[in-house]
Design a protein around this motif. Sequence first.
Motif, PDB file in Angstrom:
ATOM      1  N   ALA A  43       0.909  -1.262  -0.037  1.00 30.53           N
ATOM      2  CA  ALA A  43      -0.005   0.040  -0.037  1.00 30.53           C
ATOM      3  C   ALA A  43       0.771   1.198   0.044  1.00 30.53           C
ATOM      4  CB  ALA A  43      -0.841  -0.129   1.128  1.00 30.53           C
ATOM      5  N   GLU A  44       1.950   1.136   0.875  1.00 31.75           N
ATOM      6  CA  GLU A  44       2.791   2.595   0.888  1.00 31.75           C
ATOM      7  C   GLU A  44       3.615   2.534  -0.433  1.00 31.75           C
ATOM      8  OE1 GLU A  44       5.452   1.677   4.163  1.00 31.75           O
ATOM      9  OE2 GLU A  44       3.927   2.174   5.536  1.00 31.75           O
ATOM     10  N   ARG A  45       3.973   1.326  -1.091  1.00 38.89           N
ATOM     11  CA  ARG A  45       4.302   1.497  -2.773  1.00 38.89           C
ATOM     12  C   ARG A  45       3.424   2.074  -3.431  1.00 38.89           C
ATOM     13  NH1 ARG A  45       5.562  -3.660  -3.949  1.00 38.89           N
ATOM     14  NH2 ARG A  45       6.596  -3.832  -1.713  1.00 38.89           N
ATOM     15  N   GLN A  46       1.965   1.691  -3.389  1.00 38.62           N
ATOM     16  CA  GLN A  46       1.231   2.549  -4.367  1.00 38.62           C
ATOM     17  C   GLN A  46       1.266   3.913  -4.070  1.00 38.62           C
ATOM     18  OE1 GLN A  46      -2.267   0.278  -3.327  1.00 38.62           O
ATOM     19  NE2 GLN A  46      -2.125  -1.324  -4.983  1.00 38.62           N
ATOM     20  N   VAL A  47       1.039   4.333  -2.848  1.00 38.33           N
ATOM     21  CA  VAL A  47       0.942   5.972  -2.564  1.00 38.33           C
ATOM     22  C   VAL A  47       2.379   6.494  -2.967  1.00 38.33           C
ATOM     23  CG1 VAL A  47       0.621   7.553  -0.745  1.00 38.33           C
ATOM     24  CG2 VAL A  47      -0.784   5.374  -0.644  1.00 38.33           C
ATOM     25  N   PHE A  48       3.495   5.886  -2.693  1.00 38.92           N
ATOM     26  CA  PHE A  48       4.877   6.451  -3.045  1.00 38.92           C
ATOM     27  C   PHE A  48       5.045   6.790  -4.631  1.00 38.92           C
ATOM     28  CE2 PHE A  48       8.973   4.960  -4.828  1.00 38.92           C
ATOM     29  CZ  PHE A  48       9.590   5.942  -4.589  1.00 38.92           C
ATOM     30  N   ILE A  49       4.415   5.924  -5.611  1.00 36.28           N
ATOM     31  CA  ILE A  49       4.613   6.066  -6.990  1.00 36.28           C
ATOM     32  C   ILE A  49       3.879   7.310  -7.344  1.00 36.28           C
ATOM     33  CG2 ILE A  49       3.487   5.116  -9.025  1.00 36.28           C
ATOM     34  CD1 ILE A  49       3.644   2.323  -7.787  1.00 36.28           C
ATOM     35  N   TYR A  50       2.880   7.524  -6.549  1.00 36.85           N
ATOM     36  CA  TYR A  50       2.123   8.769  -6.782  1.00 36.85           C
ATOM     37  C   TYR A  50       2.524  10.174  -6.114  1.00 36.85           C
ATOM     38  CZ  TYR A  50      -1.758  12.293  -7.995  1.00 36.85           C
ATOM     39  OH  TYR A  50      -2.259  13.133  -8.393  1.00 36.85           O
ATOM     40  N   ALA A  57       4.828   9.488   1.937  1.00 37.08           N
ATOM     41  CA  ALA A  57       3.712   8.108   1.476  1.00 37.08           C
ATOM     42  C   ALA A  57       3.352   7.106   2.914  1.00 37.08           C
ATOM     43  CB  ALA A  57       4.145   7.184   0.606  1.00 37.08           C
ATOM     44  N   ALA A  58       4.209   7.003   3.368  1.00 36.03           N
ATOM     45  CA  ALA A  58       3.977   6.186   4.859  1.00 36.03           C
ATOM     46  C   ALA A  58       3.251   7.114   5.722  1.00 36.03           C
ATOM     47  CB  ALA A  58       5.565   5.603   5.279  1.00 36.03           C
ATOM     48  N   HIS A  59       3.687   8.289   6.072  1.00 31.70           N
ATOM     49  CA  HIS A  59       3.010   9.309   6.832  1.00 31.70           C
ATOM     50  C   HIS A  59       1.408   9.329   6.226  1.00 31.70           C
ATOM     51  CE1 HIS A  59       2.214  12.383   9.443  1.00 31.70           C
ATOM     52  NE2 HIS A  59       1.681  13.192   8.313  1.00 31.70           N
ATOM     53  N   LEU A  60       1.252   9.730   5.274  1.00 33.42           N
ATOM     54  CA  LEU A  60      -0.156  10.057   4.791  1.00 33.42           C
ATOM     55  C   LEU A  60      -0.941   8.811   4.772  1.00 33.42           C
ATOM     56  CD1 LEU A  60       0.525  12.164   1.694  1.00 33.42           C
ATOM     57  CD2 LEU A  60      -0.185  12.939   3.610  1.00 33.42           C
ATOM     58  N   LEU A  61      -0.494   7.638   4.461  1.00 27.32           N
ATOM     59  CA  LEU A  61      -1.286   6.399   4.689  1.00 27.32           C
ATOM     60  C   LEU A  61      -1.462   6.104   6.042  1.00 27.32           C
ATOM     61  CD1 LEU A  61      -2.672   4.269   3.031  1.00 27.32           C
ATOM     62  CD2 LEU A  61      -0.515   2.737   3.158  1.00 27.32           C
ATOM     63  N   HIS A  62      -0.651   6.062   6.826  1.00 23.48           N
ATOM     64  CA  HIS A  62      -0.857   6.003   8.424  1.00 23.48           C
ATOM     65  C   HIS A  62      -1.754   7.048   9.008  1.00 23.48           C
ATOM     66  CE1 HIS A  62       0.128   4.341  12.284  1.00 23.48           C
ATOM     67  NE2 HIS A  62       0.309   5.917  12.777  1.00 23.48           N
ATOM     68  N   LYS A  79      -8.212   6.612  -0.948  1.00 21.71           N
ATOM     69  CA  LYS A  79      -8.599   8.006  -0.033  1.00 21.71           C
ATOM     70  C   LYS A  79      -7.325   8.729  -0.127  1.00 21.71           C
ATOM     71  CE  LYS A  79     -10.784  10.977   2.591  1.00 21.71           C
ATOM     72  NZ  LYS A  79     -11.492  11.776   1.967  1.00 21.71           N
ATOM     73  N   THR A  80      -6.254   8.219   0.162  1.00 25.10           N
ATOM     74  CA  THR A  80      -4.718   8.927   0.464  1.00 25.10           C
ATOM     75  C   THR A  80      -4.572   9.512  -1.129  1.00 25.10           C
ATOM     76  OG1 THR A  80      -4.127   7.597   2.087  1.00 25.10           O
ATOM     77  CG2 THR A  80      -2.398   8.699   0.847  1.00 25.10           C
TER      78      THR A  80
END
Length: 90
Positions: A43-50, A57-62, A79-80
């Motif tokens: 999941a963090e990797r998916q947000v990191f790509i964007y 990415a880790a902070h926003l997802l958490h 949502k993130t």
Amino acid sequence: KTMVETVLVGLIIWVIALLFMRRVKSKKTKPLAMATPVEIARAERQVFIYSGDRKTAAHLLHATRLRYPHRSLRWCVEKTLLTLSASRCL
């Protein structure tokens, strides 16, 4: 009280209890603590790509997972990403 009033009160209580039980059973998502480390890393990797930054990415997802603990990890990723795109005015 009459018999009709007693039956109506019982029926109303039964309907409320039934609606509450249905709502509780409908949550079939993993709680915050139930996601595996592998799922969280994906999941963090998916947000990191964007986002382009692993720490962000880790902070926003958490933060999203803490705000919506009853939602699935997949929903939190979406949502993130929506929050990121809205903040970029895209």
